[in-house]
Structure formats: structure tokens, C-alpha cells
Scaffold this motif. Structure first.
Motif, mmCIF file in Angstrom:
data_model
loop_
_atom_site.group_PDB
_atom_site.id
_atom_site.type_symbol
_atom_site.label_atom_id
_atom_site.label_comp_id
_atom_site.label_asym_id
_atom_site.label_seq_id
_atom_site.Cartn_x
_atom_site.Cartn_y
_atom_site.Cartn_z
ATOM 1 N N ILE A 112 -1.555 -43.973 -50.285
ATOM 2 C CA ILE A 112 -2.828 -43.546 -49.686
ATOM 3 C C ILE A 112 -2.897 -42.025 -49.565
ATOM 4 C CG2 ILE A 112 -4.111 -43.559 -47.488
ATOM 5 C CD1 ILE A 112 -3.724 -46.553 -47.422
ATOM 6 N N THR A 113 -1.761 -41.378 -49.298
ATOM 7 C CA THR A 113 -1.795 -39.908 -49.202
ATOM 8 C C THR A 113 -2.094 -39.259 -50.558
ATOM 9 O OG1 THR A 113 0.596 -39.818 -49.493
ATOM 10 C CG2 THR A 113 -0.225 -39.752 -47.229
ATOM 11 N N THR A 114 -1.875 -40.001 -51.644
ATOM 12 C CA THR A 114 -2.185 -39.424 -52.960
ATOM 13 C C THR A 114 -3.675 -39.528 -53.280
ATOM 14 O OG1 THR A 114 -1.937 -41.487 -54.204
ATOM 15 C CG2 THR A 114 0.063 -40.162 -53.841
ATOM 16 N N ARG A 115 -4.389 -40.317 -52.490
ATOM 17 C CA ARG A 115 -5.821 -40.503 -52.752
ATOM 18 C C ARG A 115 -6.628 -39.554 -51.886
ATOM 19 N NH1 ARG A 115 -7.428 -45.258 -56.003
ATOM 20 N NH2 ARG A 115 -9.154 -45.449 -54.531
ATOM 21 N N SER A 116 -7.832 -39.240 -52.337
ATOM 22 C CA SER A 116 -8.712 -38.417 -51.521
ATOM 23 C C SER A 116 -8.947 -39.108 -50.193
ATOM 24 C CB SER A 116 -10.039 -38.198 -52.245
ATOM 25 O OG SER A 116 -10.992 -37.678 -51.358
ATOM 26 N N SER A 117 -9.144 -40.408 -50.253
ATOM 27 C CA SER A 117 -9.349 -41.138 -49.016
ATOM 28 C C SER A 117 -9.259 -42.634 -49.249
ATOM 29 C CB SER A 117 -10.711 -40.818 -48.416
ATOM 30 O OG SER A 117 -10.787 -41.369 -47.135
ATOM 31 N N ALA A 118 -9.162 -43.354 -48.135
ATOM 32 C CA ALA A 118 -9.239 -44.811 -48.146
ATOM 33 C C ALA A 118 -9.743 -45.203 -46.778
ATOM 34 C CB ALA A 118 -7.863 -45.422 -48.389
ATOM 35 N N SER A 119 -10.261 -46.411 -46.667
ATOM 36 C CA SER A 119 -10.712 -46.849 -45.346
ATOM 37 C C SER A 119 -9.514 -46.924 -44.403
ATOM 38 C CB SER A 119 -11.373 -48.213 -45.438
ATOM 39 O OG SER A 119 -11.549 -48.754 -44.143
ATOM 40 N N PHE A 120 -9.724 -46.571 -43.128
ATOM 41 C CA PHE A 120 -8.608 -46.688 -42.180
ATOM 42 C C PHE A 120 -8.215 -48.148 -41.966
ATOM 43 C CE2 PHE A 120 -12.410 -46.699 -39.477
ATOM 44 C CZ PHE A 120 -12.144 -47.708 -38.566
ATOM 45 N N LEU A 121 -9.124 -49.068 -42.335
ATOM 46 C CA LEU A 121 -8.802 -50.490 -42.233
ATOM 47 C C LEU A 121 -7.835 -50.930 -43.336
ATOM 48 C CD1 LEU A 121 -12.397 -51.893 -41.533
ATOM 49 C CD2 LEU A 121 -10.665 -51.184 -39.887
ATOM 50 N N GLN A 122 -7.558 -50.033 -44.255
ATOM 51 C CA GLN A 122 -6.633 -50.324 -45.346
ATOM 52 C C GLN A 122 -5.305 -49.575 -45.183
ATOM 53 O OE1 GLN A 122 -6.604 -52.422 -48.337
ATOM 54 N NE2 GLN A 122 -7.896 -53.445 -46.829
ATOM 55 N N THR A 123 -5.105 -48.929 -44.050
ATOM 56 C CA THR A 123 -3.822 -48.262 -43.805
ATOM 57 C C THR A 123 -2.854 -49.285 -43.225
ATOM 58 O OG1 THR A 123 -4.484 -47.638 -41.555
ATOM 59 C CG2 THR A 123 -4.940 -46.049 -43.319
ATOM 60 N N PRO A 124 -1.566 -49.129 -43.493
ATOM 61 C CA PRO A 124 -0.605 -50.095 -42.942
ATOM 62 C C PRO A 124 -0.631 -50.105 -41.414
ATOM 63 C CG PRO A 124 0.521 -48.274 -44.076
ATOM 64 C CD PRO A 124 -0.920 -48.141 -44.366
ATOM 65 N N ALA A 125 -1.030 -48.980 -40.803
ATOM 66 C CA ALA A 125 -1.082 -48.923 -39.345
ATOM 67 C C ALA A 125 -2.071 -49.940 -38.781
ATOM 68 C CB ALA A 125 -1.474 -47.519 -38.891
ATOM 69 N N TRP A 126 -3.137 -50.225 -39.551
ATOM 70 C CA TRP A 126 -4.156 -51.143 -39.049
ATOM 71 C C TRP A 126 -3.578 -52.534 -38.804
ATOM 72 C CZ3 TRP A 126 -8.210 -49.882 -36.569
ATOM 73 C CH2 TRP A 126 -9.204 -50.829 -36.297
#
Lengths: 378, 359
Positions: free
Chosen positions: A19-33
């Protein structure tokens, strides 16, 4: 000829790294979610081509009552290349994997824009009695990429989950966003963003400043103060508040990924908390996520002040988009939801429609039963 | 002496104007036998509608014909552009167009390779791209459309829109049309004009609301020309009457009369399409039962005819001839006099009238 895509579960670290390599992603798609949605079993999955991760997804598994079968849900995801005309190559290995994990159906929300409208168009639409829904207004743009995704999903047997009128159970299909960069990707100036707002917004921001409203970043300990105000807001506006622990979990989980991922904002007037919000940022995308405001001292315009502070912070962090999240599709001046739209529209910016949420039934019998269960639950 | 279609001209023209007014952007369709009214008459009437644009507020710039062979007939009577509904192919009548009229033609293109071939022959050709619908007749899939968009590029081309031929459904077309329009967006084609057929007024209104940035142009034939059936009357002339007793033989095949009555010879036969029943497409139980019943009549000898006398449909005494038919009128019923006109129920698209009289 490209080599085919493969898919396997990945670690939270691999997931974050991609995800850090992408400009962005939804926060609902972060492992933290996954930690925020603790009642769902979660799994990080990764697409591989020639040994490299080329896409990721956060899958939330929701178990059906009594049977060991799951709805596999990828909110606002997965994080893959949605621009091509070979979605099947991406989706087939995912569906096969999820089926092996016991999924009776897959639900996802392609993070793909299908239409856009300007603030001016929405304003005119609300004023026009013959216009009832956003879709009645000719859009500024219909996205070819978005239409291609929709066409492919139909072809591949996915079913669009429609929500008439208000908010759907899942993620909102219509959102309001303020672009923070121009068409060429050049950052806009604060002045320019201010100028895009309507007069009321500009006046309110100024008014808050003059009345001495002070906006500051809060810390974890301030979540309690935010939550008290949020419960007060919930009582006033008739929605069900989430418990304080939900926000603490969210703060801890998202904060662990990146110190600026989740921010608590507090607007005070002479020591009184008049507005408080939670903002989230992943890469170049900043969201206004939760908000609360006092019933007293509305005239000092704490809500406008705190929004402006969040927008400025997002700009300073290099964000391309300030996302005020969901709006309903209604432009009917008599609809109670229209006030929320008008508040958001005042920031300038544009309404965007996403492709919405789509289901692929894997086991048709169980999927039917599940739909029946949802309908009965109301 | 003839099979005649009599049109209440005043009422018919009123209906035409009202229909055009109700459906702005309408593309009248004049094809085949001209819905019984003849192609030439419809083309002239389309011109008349175009001339009345200031009354209806609905400019009429396009008339649709079925085939390339029909172009000349329409072109000499109607001054605007002509949309040919049969897809262009690199062979046949499409290549024989008179160069004077070809500039007025808007082609229908349903294959990517045909698009290249057409544009090679005529770089200025104007055309609509036909989309493949659930009918699976002619048309391009989404990927074909994308390939066409690629071939056309962003520059101005002869592309005038996208055409879809929808099946005659009893259920709503909106789901299919929405998907097809989404495919147009997905293809990247630069057009926002869609030509559709067989949509109800409510469906057209629904589309206009959902796609306010699109121009939806209804192609209308039957509902325009034959939409007010009360304005149209079909009659045949009684040419001869013969009294018969039970057992008397008559006709080409020497049939015998089942009982006392009259053989009534009327104008209208196979040359007009009488007796050559086109399937109605009505698959309801009632329609199938009616077919069975007709078959039953056939078995005992006589078949129900489309001719009626005093409101009662009469039986064919034998299969219709080329230009006349023989009916059986049993004793007790009124016998029409020679020269009298009787009513005929026909399918207009399958009937050629000797005369069309517009009052």
C-alpha cells in the motif's frame, strides 16, 4: 504476453508495504482495519506476477449463523489494477481462494469512479424542482474506466447491490470530494480552495476565527472528550453512536501504521469543546471520517473551522483529495438528507459516484438464504 | 373491385402530428410494404411531417428505411437524411447506391471489419454502430465497440450514434438498455446518441431521466403509421354470389357444399397476402387454442376467413385464389349484394392493397 496472476494469503507487513507503494488506497483496505472489525475474521491476500506483489486485498469474513460458511467482504477494494479489460484474470484466483476458505459469496466495492458532478451542478439541481436525484443531472463526466468495470462485472456474473434513496448498508456509492490538486496534478493554493467554497462557508470560517475558535490536534486521551460530544450529537441527530472503545481501537490500530494515518481534531471556544472530528489519510487521500458538534454556541461555527483545519492539514501532507465521504443521491429539497449534501457541497469540490458494491454468489442456495435473512432482519 | 385500405385522412394526420410531438427526436420507419400504406406514401408523409416541424416543435431530420433497395423510393419523396436499418455489408445493394443519394444515407454498421471497409470506400460515410442486443441478430459486442472506437480515434468521424434493436418484450427493456448504454461509455466512443426501438413512453421518459447527457432517439413504425387503428378501414368488394344446395360442387378443387347456402366471391387473395397468415407472435394459451380451433375447422372442411359480413366472420369455401376468395354463407344469414363492400381484418405489414384511399 504477461504471465498469469496467482494469489495467496500475505502477511500484514507485506500488505502494508504494498500500500505504501501506491498513491493511495481506501483505509478500509489497510491491514489495520482488520483490528477495527474484530468481530469479523480477516485475511490479507496478495496477487503475484513473476514473484512480485501487484495487488492486495483485505478480506473480512462474516460467518452465517449456525453454519461454517462466510460472506467474504472486501470493503472499497481490493487494491488492484481496475483500468484494464481483463478483470477476470484478477478476480478468478481471488474467488477460487475465497471459496476454499468457505465463502458462500464474495462482496466487494471496486474503488472506481463512474460519474462526477460539480458543486454548482448540485446546487442548481437542488434548486430545480424537476430534479430529484443526482443522476437526473447530466454529469460532468462519465468515466470510461468505471463503465468498463461495470460491464465486466455484469459479464462475470457479479450482481450490483442497489440502495434506493438513503444510505445502503455497506459503503456509500456517492461521495463528496474536494480536489486538492488541479487537473495536471499541481497542488492548489489555500486561497484557491477557499475561493471554491460558497460564500456561507467562507463567512463561517472567518466568523469562527474572529470569535476566537481554536482548532488543535488531539491525542488518544482526548478521544473521551470527542466521544462525549459525539454521543450528544447522536442524541440530537437521531443516530446510534458507537462505543468509545471502537474509536480507541481504531485510533490504536490505524495510528500504529503511520503516525498521521488517523487524526483527532478539536475546536474549542473559550475552553468549551464546540466541534470534534476524526480524519484519516492514506497516501494522497484524506478523509473526514467522524464528526461531532455542540448544540450550544453554534454561532461560533466550530464545524466550519475544524473542516478548514483538516483541509489545510491534508494539503500540507500532500494529499490530492479531501474526501467528505457519503452523500445520498437525493437532490429533493424536501428530503431530510439534503441538508447534509448542502453542507458538503458548500466546500466546493465535486460529487463522485463509485461503482457501488457487488456480490458474486458462490453457493446460490446459501446466498439466497442469506439475502432472505438480511431482508427479514430489515 | 379491389381490396381497399381507406384512411380517414384528417384523423390519421392528426395522429401523426400528435405522435411526433409526443416523441421529440423520433425517427419514422418506412420499410417493407410501407405498413400497407406503401413506402412512397410514407416517405411523402415524412416530408409533410418535416414541413410541419414548426407546428409540432419536433424537427424531423431522419427517415429510416429497411434496405438499400428501398433507398431510392424514399429519397425521391423525402428530402432529409435516410437511415438504412439493414447493416452495411461489403457486397450487394449497398454498393450500388446512386452517388447523388448516397451522401444523404446514414449507414448501419454491425461488424468492425465492415466499418473499415465502408470508410475505405467512402471516407465521408455517415453511420451508426449497431449494438448486439439479447435478440442476437446483428450487432457489435462491447469489445467490438471498443475496437471500433479505437479504429475511429478521437477525431471527428461519420459516427452519428449507436443503434439497438430490442426484442418485443412484455417486460421492461430498461435493464438491458442501461447495460447497453454503459457499454457505449465503456467503449470510449465519442457519441452520446442512441437509436432505440420498441420502448414505451414510460421507458423513454425513464431513460431521459437516467441519462440526461444522452440523446435517445426512438425509431417508430407501427405506432406512428398504424397507431390509430380507428382511422384505417380495410374492405373487399363482393364480386359474385351463387346459391348452392347440399352436395353441389364448386371451386378449383370441386368441393361439395355441406348444406344449403351461398358461395360469395370477394376481391382479395393470396396476391394481397390474404390467407397467407403471418404468425402473430402471440404465444398466449388463448392464441394457441385459437390456432388449434382453426386447424379443427380445416379438418372438417372450412377455414375461418378474415372477411366478415354484418360483423360475422365467414368461412373460406376453399383456399383463397390469387386475387379473389370464395366464402361460404349458410342459409339464414343475409347474403350480400354484388358490388357491396365488406370488412376484412388483415395484418398491415403482410398485406398489399389494390388501392389506398386517403380521405
Amino acid at each position: 504476453m504477461t504471465t498469469p496472476l496467482t494469489l495467496r494469503p500475505i502477511s500484514a507487513q507485506e500488505h502494508r508495504d504494498f500500500i505504501t507503494t501506491r498513491s493511495s488506497a481506501s483505509f478500509l483496505q489497510t491491514p489495520a482495519w482488520a483490528s477495527v472489525k474484530a468481530e469479523w475474521r480477516a485475511e490479507s491476500i496478495g496477487w503475484f506476477r513473476d514473484g512480485h506483489v501487484v495487488g492486495v486485498g483485505l478480506v473480512l469474513y462474516r460467518q452465517l449463523p449456525k453454519v461454517r460458511r462466510y460472506l467474504a467482504y472486501l470493503p472499497e477494494g481490493p487494491v488492484i489494477d481496475w483500468t484494464g479489460d481483463d478483470l477476470e484474470a484478477w478476480l478468478a484466483p481471488m474467488v477460487a481462494h475465497l471459496e476454499r476458505q468457505g465463502a458462500f459469496a464474495v462482496r466487494m466495492g471496486p474503488p472506481v469512479v463512474t460519474r462526477r458532478w460539480s458543486a454548482a451542478q448540485i446546487k442548481a439541481g437542488v434548486a430545480d424542482e424537476s430534479v430529484r436525484r443526482l443522476g437526473d443531472v447530466p454529469p460532468l463526466e462519465r468515466s470510461q474506466d468505471g463503465a468498463r468495470v461495470i460491464a465486466q462485472l455484469h459479464e462475470l456474473g457479479w450482481q450490483q447491490q442497489t440502495a434506493e434513496g438513503g444510505f445502503s448498508a455497506g459503503q456509500p456509492q456517492f461521495n463528496f470530494q474536494v480536489p486538492l490538486v488541479d487537473g495536471d496534478g499541481v497542488p492548489r493554493s489555500e486561497d484557491d480552495v477557499l475561493k471554491g467554497m460558497n460564500q456561507l462557508w467562507r463567512r463561517n470560517i472567518k466568523k469562527a476565527d474572529k470569535s476566537g475558535v481554536e482548532v488543535s490536534r488531539g491525542e488518544r486521551a482526548d478521544l473521551k472528550a470527542f466521544h462525549d460530544l459525539y454521543v450528544h450529537t447522536a442524541e440530537r441527530d437521531y443516530f446510534t453512536p458507537r462505543p468509545l472503545s471502537y474509536f480507541q481501537t481504531m485510533y490504536d490500530a490505524l495510528g500504529a501504521e503511520d503516525p498521521d494515518r488517523i487524526q483527532l481534531w478539536l475546536a474549542r471556544h473559550e475552553g468549551d469543546l464546540v466541534a470534534a472530528t476524526i480524519a484519516i489519510r492514506v497516501g494522497t487521500h484524506a478523509w473526514y471520517s467522524y464528526g461531532a458538534s455542540s448544540t450550544e454556541k453554534r454561532e461560533v461555527r466550530g464545524s466550519n473551522a475544524v473542516q478548514w483545519a483538516m483541509i489545510r492539514h491534508a494539503m500540507a501532507a500532500g494529499a490530492h483529495v479531501y474526501d467528505l465521504r457519503g452523500i445520498t443521491e437525493t437532490l429533493d429539497a424536501d428530503d431530510p438528507h439534503v441538508g447534509l449534501i448542502q453542507f458538503k457541497v458548500g466546500t466546493g469540490g465535486e460529487a463522485v459516484e463509485y461503482a457501488g458494491e457487488w456480490d458474486l454468489p458462490v453457493n446460490r442456495v446459501i446466498y439466497k438464504a442469506f439475502q432472505l435473512y438480511l431482508a427479514r432482519r430489515g | 373491385m379491389s381490396l381497399t385500405l381507406t384512411v380517414d385522412g384528417e384523423r390519421w394526420r392528426r395522429h401523426l402530428l400528435a405522435t411526433v410531438e409526443k416523441q421529440p427526436g423520433i425517427v419514422p420507419v418506412a420499410k417493407g410494404n410501407g405498413y400497407g400504406l406503401t413506402l412512397g406514401r410514407l416517405a411523402r408523409r415524412a416530408q409533410w411531417l418535416a414541413d410541419h416541424a414548426s407546428d409540432t416543435g419536433a424537427p424531423l431530420d431522419l427517415l429510416a428505411v429497411g434496405t438499400y433497395d428501398e433507398v431510392e423510393q424514399a429519397a425521391s419523396r423525402y428530402a432529409g437524411d435516410l437511415l438504412v436499418l439493414t447493416p452495411w455489408r461489403p457486397f450487394g445493394a449497398a454498393l450500388d447506391l446512386d452517388p447523388r443519394t448516397s451522401a444523404r444515407v446514414v449507414h448501419t454498421v454491425s461488424r468492425v471489419e465492415d466499418l473499415a471497409a465502408l470508410r475505405e470506400r467512402d471516407p465521408d460515410a455517415r453511420f451508426v454502430l449497431e449494438q448486439l442486443t439479447s435478440m442476437l441478430r446483428h450487432g457489435m459486442t462491447r469489445r467490438d465497440l471498443a475496437a471500433a472506437a479505437e479504429a475511429l480515434g478521437p477525431a471527428r468521424s461519420g459516427l452519428r450514434g449507436v443503434a439497438m434493436h430490442l426484442p418485443l418484450n412484455t417486460t421492461s427493456h430498461l435493464g438491458e438498455v442501461s447495460r447497453l448504454i454503459n457499454d457505449v461509455v465503456a467503449s470510449g466512443l465519442s457519441t452520446r446518441t442512441v437509436f432505440v426501438s420498441h420502448l414505451t413512453g414510460a421507458e423513454l421518459a425513464g431513460l431521459a431521466t437516467s441519462y440526461p447527457d444522452f440523446t435517445v432517439r426512438p425509431r417508430v413504425g407501427t405506432d406512428l403509421w398504424l397507431g390509430d387503428r380507428g382511422a384505417l378501414a380495410v374492405t373487399a368488394t363482393v364480386l359474385d354470389v351463387h346459391e348452392v344446395e347440399r352436395g353441389d360442387t364448386f371451386g378449383y378443387r370441386g368441393r361439395s357444399a355441406p348444406k344449403h347456402g351461398h358461395i360469395v366471391v370477394v376481391s382479395g387473395g393470396t396476391a394481397h397476402g390474404i390467407g397467407l397468415e403471418a404468425p402473430t407472435g402471440d404465444q398466449s394459451l388463448k392464441a394457441r387454442a385459437a390456432t388449434l380451433a382453426r386447424g379443427g375447422l380445416d379438418a372438417v372442411g372450412f377455414v375461418r376467413s378474415p372477411f366478415s359480413i354484418d360483423g360475422k366472420q365467414r368461412l373460406f369455401a376453399e383456399p383463397p385464389h390469387m386475387q379473389a376468395s370464395m366464402l361460404f354463407v349458410p342459409s339464414g344469414a343475409r347474403v350480400p349484394r354484388i358490388g357491396e363492400d365488406i370488412d376484412v381484418r388483415v395484418r398491415f405489414t403482410a398485406t398489399d392493397f389494390d388501392r389506398v384511399v386517403v380521405g
